[in-house]
Design a protein around this motif. Structure first.
Motif, PDB file in Angstrom:
ATOM      1  N   TYR A 254       0.829  -1.201   0.000  1.00 14.94           N
ATOM      2  CA  TYR A 254       0.000   0.000   0.000  1.00 14.94           C
ATOM      3  C   TYR A 254       0.868   1.258   0.000  1.00 14.94           C
ATOM      4  O   TYR A 254       0.582   2.228  -0.703  1.00 14.94           O
ATOM      5  CB  TYR A 254      -0.937  -0.004   1.209  1.00 14.94           C
ATOM      6  N   CYS A 255       1.956   1.244   0.780  1.00 18.18           N
ATOM      7  CA  CYS A 255       2.886   2.377   0.770  1.00 18.18           C
ATOM      8  C   CYS A 255       3.527   2.527  -0.607  1.00 18.18           C
ATOM      9  O   CYS A 255       3.738   3.654  -1.089  1.00 18.18           O
ATOM     10  CB  CYS A 255       3.962   2.179   1.832  1.00 18.18           C
ATOM     11  N   CYS A 256       3.832   1.412  -1.232  1.00 22.52           N
ATOM     12  CA  CYS A 256       4.372   1.423  -2.594  1.00 22.52           C
ATOM     13  C   CYS A 256       3.389   2.103  -3.543  1.00 22.52           C
ATOM     14  O   CYS A 256       3.773   2.951  -4.367  1.00 22.52           O
ATOM     15  CB  CYS A 256       4.659  -0.007  -3.036  1.00 22.52           C
ATOM     16  N   LEU A 257       2.111   1.773  -3.424  1.00 21.43           N
ATOM     17  CA  LEU A 257       1.089   2.361  -4.289  1.00 21.43           C
ATOM     18  C   LEU A 257       0.931   3.856  -4.026  1.00 21.43           C
ATOM     19  O   LEU A 257       0.771   4.651  -4.961  1.00 21.43           O
ATOM     20  CB  LEU A 257      -0.240   1.637  -4.074  1.00 21.43           C
ATOM     21  N   LEU A 258       0.989   4.267  -2.761  1.00 17.81           N
ATOM     22  CA  LEU A 258       0.865   5.692  -2.429  1.00 17.81           C
ATOM     23  C   LEU A 258       1.952   6.512  -3.116  1.00 17.81           C
ATOM     24  O   LEU A 258       1.691   7.594  -3.660  1.00 17.81           O
ATOM     25  CB  LEU A 258       0.955   5.883  -0.911  1.00 17.81           C
ATOM     26  N   LEU A 259       3.172   6.009  -3.102  1.00 19.26           N
ATOM     27  CA  LEU A 259       4.287   6.728  -3.719  1.00 19.26           C
ATOM     28  C   LEU A 259       4.162   6.748  -5.237  1.00 19.26           C
ATOM     29  O   LEU A 259       4.451   7.758  -5.884  1.00 19.26           O
ATOM     30  CB  LEU A 259       5.609   6.087  -3.297  1.00 19.26           C
ATOM     31  N   LEU A 260       3.719   5.641  -5.814  1.00 20.05           N
ATOM     32  CA  LEU A 260       3.552   5.590  -7.267  1.00 20.05           C
ATOM     33  C   LEU A 260       2.462   6.551  -7.728  1.00 20.05           C
ATOM     34  O   LEU A 260       2.594   7.201  -8.771  1.00 20.05           O
ATOM     35  CB  LEU A 260       3.213   4.163  -7.701  1.00 20.05           C
ATOM     36  N   GLN A 261       1.392   6.652  -6.957  1.00 19.89           N
ATOM     37  CA  GLN A 261       0.310   7.560  -7.325  1.00 19.89           C
ATOM     38  C   GLN A 261       0.733   9.020  -7.211  1.00 19.89           C
ATOM     39  O   GLN A 261       0.114   9.888  -7.814  1.00 19.89           O
ATOM     40  CB  GLN A 261      -0.912   7.301  -6.440  1.00 19.89           C
ATOM     41  N   ASP A 262       1.789   9.288  -6.462  1.00 22.27           N
ATOM     42  CA  ASP A 262       2.266  10.660  -6.311  1.00 22.27           C
ATOM     43  C   ASP A 262       3.509  10.907  -7.157  1.00 22.27           C
ATOM     44  O   ASP A 262       4.389  11.665  -6.783  1.00 22.27           O
ATOM     45  CB  ASP A 262       2.561  10.963  -4.845  1.00 22.27           C
ATOM     46  N   HIS A 263       3.593  10.229  -8.297  1.00 17.97           N
ATOM     47  CA  HIS A 263       4.624  10.484  -9.311  1.00 17.97           C
ATOM     48  C   HIS A 263       6.011   9.993  -8.920  1.00 17.97           C
ATOM     49  O   HIS A 263       7.014  10.572  -9.351  1.00 17.97           O
ATOM     50  CB  HIS A 263       4.703  11.976  -9.650  1.00 17.97           C
ATOM     51  N   LYS A 378      -2.317  17.264  -8.732  1.00 16.15           N
ATOM     52  CA  LYS A 378      -1.826  18.509  -8.148  1.00 16.15           C
ATOM     53  C   LYS A 378      -0.311  18.623  -8.215  1.00 16.15           C
ATOM     54  O   LYS A 378       0.236  19.701  -8.076  1.00 16.15           O
ATOM     55  CB  LYS A 378      -2.277  18.613  -6.685  1.00 16.15           C
ATOM     56  N   ARG A 379       0.372  17.485  -8.398  1.00 19.33           N
ATOM     57  CA  ARG A 379       1.828  17.519  -8.458  1.00 19.33           C
ATOM     58  C   ARG A 379       2.285  17.575  -9.907  1.00 19.33           C
ATOM     59  O   ARG A 379       1.627  17.046 -10.796  1.00 19.33           O
ATOM     60  CB  ARG A 379       2.424  16.277  -7.770  1.00 19.33           C
ATOM     61  N   ARG A 380       3.426  18.203 -10.146  1.00 18.49           N
ATOM     62  CA  ARG A 380       3.978  18.323 -11.493  1.00 18.49           C
ATOM     63  C   ARG A 380       4.156  16.933 -12.088  1.00 18.49           C
ATOM     64  O   ARG A 380       4.766  16.053 -11.496  1.00 18.49           O
ATOM     65  CB  ARG A 380       5.327  19.041 -11.431  1.00 18.49           C
ATOM     66  N   SER A 381       3.625  16.717 -13.300  1.00 18.44           N
ATOM     67  CA  SER A 381       3.586  15.381 -13.877  1.00 18.44           C
ATOM     68  C   SER A 381       4.938  14.975 -14.435  1.00 18.44           C
ATOM     69  O   SER A 381       5.547  15.690 -15.223  1.00 18.44           O
ATOM     70  CB  SER A 381       2.537  15.312 -14.989  1.00 18.44           C
ATOM     71  N   ILE A 382       5.408  13.799 -14.036  1.00 16.12           N
ATOM     72  CA  ILE A 382       6.640  13.257 -14.592  1.00 16.12           C
ATOM     73  C   ILE A 382       6.348  12.429 -15.825  1.00 16.12           C
ATOM     74  O   ILE A 382       7.260  11.994 -16.520  1.00 16.12           O
ATOM     75  CB  ILE A 382       7.363  12.363 -13.563  1.00 16.12           C
ATOM     76  N   TYR A 383       5.069  12.209 -16.125  1.00 17.83           N
ATOM     77  CA  TYR A 383       4.725  11.385 -17.271  1.00 17.83           C
ATOM     78  C   TYR A 383       4.671  12.203 -18.552  1.00 17.83           C
ATOM     79  O   TYR A 383       4.666  11.668 -19.637  1.00 17.83           O
ATOM     80  CB  TYR A 383       3.369  10.712 -17.047  1.00 17.83           C
ATOM     81  N   ILE A 384       4.606  13.515 -18.415  1.00 18.17           N
ATOM     82  CA  ILE A 384       4.537  14.373 -19.586  1.00 18.17           C
ATOM     83  C   ILE A 384       5.880  15.033 -19.835  1.00 18.17           C
ATOM     84  O   ILE A 384       6.360  15.105 -20.953  1.00 18.17           O
ATOM     85  CB  ILE A 384       3.439  15.442 -19.397  1.00 18.17           C
ATOM     86  N   GLU A 385       6.515  15.513 -18.753  1.00 19.08           N
ATOM     87  CA  GLU A 385       7.796  16.169 -18.898  1.00 19.08           C
ATOM     88  C   GLU A 385       8.911  15.139 -18.932  1.00 19.08           C
ATOM     89  O   GLU A 385       8.767  14.019 -18.497  1.00 19.08           O
ATOM     90  CB  GLU A 385       8.024  17.126 -17.722  1.00 19.08           C
ATOM     91  N   LYS A 386      10.051  15.538 -19.439  1.00 16.71           N
ATOM     92  CA  LYS A 386      11.221  14.677 -19.399  1.00 16.71           C
ATOM     93  C   LYS A 386      11.808  14.731 -18.010  1.00 16.71           C
ATOM     94  O   LYS A 386      11.971  15.785 -17.434  1.00 16.71           O
ATOM     95  CB  LYS A 386      12.265  15.130 -20.430  1.00 16.71           C
ATOM     96  N   ASP A 387      12.147  13.553 -17.491  1.00 14.91           N
ATOM     97  CA  ASP A 387      12.701  13.507 -16.145  1.00 14.91           C
ATOM     98  C   ASP A 387      14.195  13.295 -16.219  1.00 14.91           C
ATOM     99  O   ASP A 387      14.706  12.642 -17.114  1.00 14.91           O
ATOM    100  CB  ASP A 387      12.061  12.364 -15.345  1.00 14.91           C
ATOM    101  N   ASN A 388      14.894  13.878 -15.254  1.00 16.95           N
ATOM    102  CA  ASN A 388      16.344  13.756 -15.189  1.00 16.95           C
ATOM    103  C   ASN A 388      16.714  12.824 -14.055  1.00 16.95           C
ATOM    104  O   ASN A 388      16.298  13.028 -12.929  1.00 16.95           O
ATOM    105  CB  ASN A 388      16.975  15.128 -14.947  1.00 16.95           C
ATOM    106  N   HIS A 389      17.485  11.796 -14.375  1.00 16.55           N
ATOM    107  CA  HIS A 389      17.905  10.846 -13.358  1.00 16.55           C
ATOM    108  C   HIS A 389      19.126  11.365 -12.627  1.00 16.55           C
ATOM    109  O   HIS A 389      19.828  12.249 -13.092  1.00 16.55           O
ATOM    110  CB  HIS A 389      18.224   9.494 -13.993  1.00 16.55           C
ATOM    111  N   ARG A 390      19.385  10.760 -11.489  1.00 22.34           N
ATOM    112  CA  ARG A 390      20.527  11.171 -10.700  1.00 22.34           C
ATOM    113  C   ARG A 390      21.813  10.750 -11.394  1.00 22.34           C
ATOM    114  O   ARG A 390      21.839   9.840 -12.195  1.00 22.34           O
ATOM    115  CB  ARG A 390      20.474  10.518  -9.318  1.00 22.34           C
TER     116      ARG A 390
END
Length: 548
Positions: A254-263, A378-390
């Motif tokens: 459930y904690c895994c799902l909460l984090l995934l739902q928040d990008h 409400k949070r900036r979408s990582i699915y639309i923008e390009k994300d930068n990895h560490r």
């Protein structure tokens, strides 16, 4: 002559690209003067504007100060300017998102203390040993009003109780109802990314490790990024998996799902290039695998030995996990560095059942997800923008591909569609096919397109169902996605239905899982009756039928 003219033109172009300060201008790079006041150091460094603040901080630590005590709790600070208050830059955001103007911008690199907005509070230093001890006692006894009074006087909540605990992480872990205390500390100046000395864990990391669901929700609502990294470069999502304990396996999912739902980003990896899916397969976490695949995790990711998650299942004899991967389209032909396919590795490991499953698998058995993943709009979408990895060694990173390209079987996310579905009226009922038409065979399995994410559903039951009303029941539980065909669980703790639409279970009952719902609930069928029940009352078992 022509070559000389070309060289002269190049020199002129380079001079034109320079401003009065003599520094070349480039829209993709920026020059920043970094000042470290505690060490009387200043240096101009070149950064890529698409770099995250975390990557920029790593570069500063490597170039300016190689040996620094508690270096991860230092941050890039933007001083007050143009009527704006000073603040520490969010480490998960890009440098491009901040107002860094001028030919050479200016940032300070300093320890993360409370940022005071009132000048009279800065003069007071009440963080004495006596005050700190009383403050900690107030946190552990959940005395929110006393903690608030300390903070109003100027107390700085950014300190270490021990090498493994900060004031904010103490509230997240030790309190049964931590929400009010967390909000009081953050409103009083506690940094959401203030880390422990050991391992560099943020409060969100600690909450994920101990599966504190309310703490995770509260921190995310207050703006904590789910994509912060610890000392080893691992995210809170990664820790919900590798710190799994059998008695808390459902809280973990459930904690895994909460984090995934928040990008939360997927496909984070450790030093051996093992992703969240590799670890889930190694530990036999079926529900985690379903969540990760639903949110675009790469099911064919390769670790340092060349093994995919399916290789891991074949080597560790995780039959249920292997079936889920195959149902969702895992590649069975990839070879590792030992030139072994998952089938060959299963034979070598003497796991004949998994070898038979892989050998009998056919492409038309694949069941892709047809539902749209639920994400926080409400949070900036990582699915639309390009994300930068560490980056571990340098900050000159190149933007990675969008998450929409990480899994060919996944639909493209549409946040507008998600909002529309999640706000559907409570009296709207979506029809569903009769249970008898639901087949556990992958060939005949289908998902009604009306059962999108966030929709309310009506399921048809057998006529002898106690929950049936005119052949069907209505429930308000939201369905996230359909479960892998043939997935079954055994009830390990009896459950009594509390409302219509829920399914009563007795210890030892075998339940066929039909879909995965919100808040840790599953929809299943037991003794020809369908309904919802908490996932912490069942445990996955392997009773799949091998396709002929």
């Amino acid at each position: 002559m022509d070559s000389e003219r070309i060289q002269i033109n190049k020199v002129q172009n380079q001079q034109d690209e320079k401003d009065d300060s003599g520094i070349e201008q480039d829209n993709s790079f920026i020059y920043i003067r970094i000042a470290v006041e505690d060490h009387n150091l200043q240096k101009v460094l070149k950064f890529n504007l698409d770099d995250t603040v975390w990557s920029a901080k790593q570069k500063v630590l490597q170039v300016l100060i190689r040996e620094l005590i508690d270096g991860l709790n230092f941050g890039l600070y933007l001083p007050p300017c143009n009527g704006r208050a000073g603040k520490f830059l969010d480490e998960s955001r890009c440098l491009r998102e901040y107002p860094l103007s001028g030919p050479v911008s200016y940032l300070e690199f300093k320890y993360k203390r409370r940022v005071y907005k009132a000048i009279h509070l800065v003069q007071k230093n009440i963080n004495s040993k006596i005050s700190t001890k009383k403050f900690i006692d107030c946190i552990k006894t959940n005395q929110v009003s006393k903690v608030s009074r300390y903070l109003e006087k100027g107390f700085d909540p950014n300190f270490h109780i021990s090498n493994d605990e900060t004031a904010l992480s103490c509230a997240c872990i030790d309190l049964i109802e931590p929400r009010s205390m967390i909000m009081a500390l953050v409103n009083g100046g506690a940094h959401l990314d203030f880390r422990t000395r050991n391992d560099g864990f943020t409060p969100l990391h600690k909450s994920a490790i101990h599966y504190r669901k309310e703490s995770i929700v509260t921190l995310l609502e207050l703006g904590a990024s789910p994509n912060v990294y610890d000392e080893k470069g691992l995210t809170p999502l990664y820790h919900t998996i590798i710190n799994n304990r059998n008695e808390l396996i459902n809280d973990s999912s459930y904690c895994c799902l909460l984090l995934l739902q928040d990008h939360s980003l997927v496909n984070c990896h450790d030093d051996y290039l093992s992703t969240e899916l590799h670890q889930s397969c190694r530990l036999g976490l079926v529900q985690h695998i379903e969540h990760l695949l639903f949110y675009r995790a790469d099911m064919n990711a390769i670790n340092i030995a060349g093994n995919t998650p399916l290789h891991i299942c074949a080597a560790t004899n995780q039959e249920a996990c292997a079936r889920v991967l195959l149902f969702r389209g895992a590649d069975t032909t990839i070879v590792n560095k030992s030139n072994q396919t998952p089938y060959e590795l299963a034979l070598i490991s003497q796991n004949c059942t998994i070898a038979t499953i892989i050998q009998s698998h056919k492409p038309d058995h694949v069941v892709p997800y047809r539902e749209t993943p639920l994400i926080n709009p409400k949070r900036r979408s990582i699915y639309i923008e390009k994300d930068n990895h560490r980056t571990r060694s340098s900050s000159t990173t190149t933007p990675s591909l969008s998450l929409t390209n990480r899994s060919q079987s996944m639909p493209k996310l549409n946040s507008i569609n998600i909002l529309h579905r999640s706000n559907s009226p409570s009296n709207e009922i979506y029809s569903q096919q009769h249970p008898s038409s639901r087949s556990s065979s992958p060939k005949s399995f289908s998902v009604n397109s009306d059962h999108g994410i966030g929709s309310e559903c009506a399921s048809h039951l057998s006529s002898n169902s106690p929950n049936a009303m005119n052949g069907c029941y209505v429930y308000k539980r939201k369905r996230l996605y359909a479960a892998a065909p043939g997935r079954k669980c055994m009830c390990i703790k009896s459950y009594q239905a509390n409302s219509s639409g829920e399914l009563s279970l007795k210890k030892g009952d075998i339940v066929e899982i039909l879909s995965v719902g919100e808040q840790g609930y599953l929809e299943g069928r037991c003794k020809n009756i369908e309904g919802w029940f908490p996932s912490n009352h069942v445990q996955d078992i392997c009773v799949f039928k091998i396709s002929s």
